[in-house]
Scaffold this motif. Sequence first.
Motif, PDB file in Angstrom:
ATOM      1  N   THR A   1      -6.738  -0.765  -3.048  1.00 49.94           N
ATOM      2  CA  THR A   1      -5.701  -0.248  -3.941  1.00 49.94           C
ATOM      3  C   THR A   1      -4.463   0.099  -3.123  1.00 49.94           C
ATOM      4  N   LYS A   2      -3.353   0.259  -3.809  1.00 46.18           N
ATOM      5  CA  LYS A   2      -2.106   0.602  -3.128  1.00 46.18           C
ATOM      6  C   LYS A   2      -2.244   1.941  -2.398  1.00 46.18           C
TER       7      LYS A   2
ATOM      8  N   TYR B   1      -3.647  -6.497  -4.357  1.00 42.15           N
ATOM      9  CA  TYR B   1      -4.423  -5.280  -4.546  1.00 42.15           C
ATOM     10  C   TYR B   1      -5.638  -5.603  -5.405  1.00 42.15           C
TER      11      TYR B   1
END
Length: 151
Positions: free
Chosen positions: A90-91, A85
Amino acid sequence: MKNKVILLIVALAMSMATFAQKEYTYQQKQLRDRIFSYIKGEGYRPEIDDDGDIMFKKEGDTYFVIVSADNSAPMYLSLTKIFTYSGSFTKNKIKQCMQEINLYKMCKLVPLDESFEIRVEMFLNDAGSFTSIFEKALSVMNQAEEELKDM
């Protein structure tokens, strides 16, 4: 003193288990070895990593061919590229993009706790089922990665 010896033995056993390769059947090992030879013949420099998977690089990116030790008839294989990430990946963004990327017929976007993966997964009985689509699988994975960058 006795506690230190026990702790040392436990720590040693755990570290050995961490680096242990999978226990393959003869057919699974043969599948892995034939795929290894094929990838090498295509001009890549594959290696067997610490847990028994094939690792190779293409254009600076690292890929893994993972033969599962759990399935034998047919066998299960994954071609995987792992990402960490970052600011642009991003997650939450990966989870939002999952459905769109997973529309690719042979490719999955998989979010994990500390990283995410693009995978091509299949069940097969012989290496030819994989080698015949190897370049297409890499191409589809790269297309999915490019689409991720554009999202």
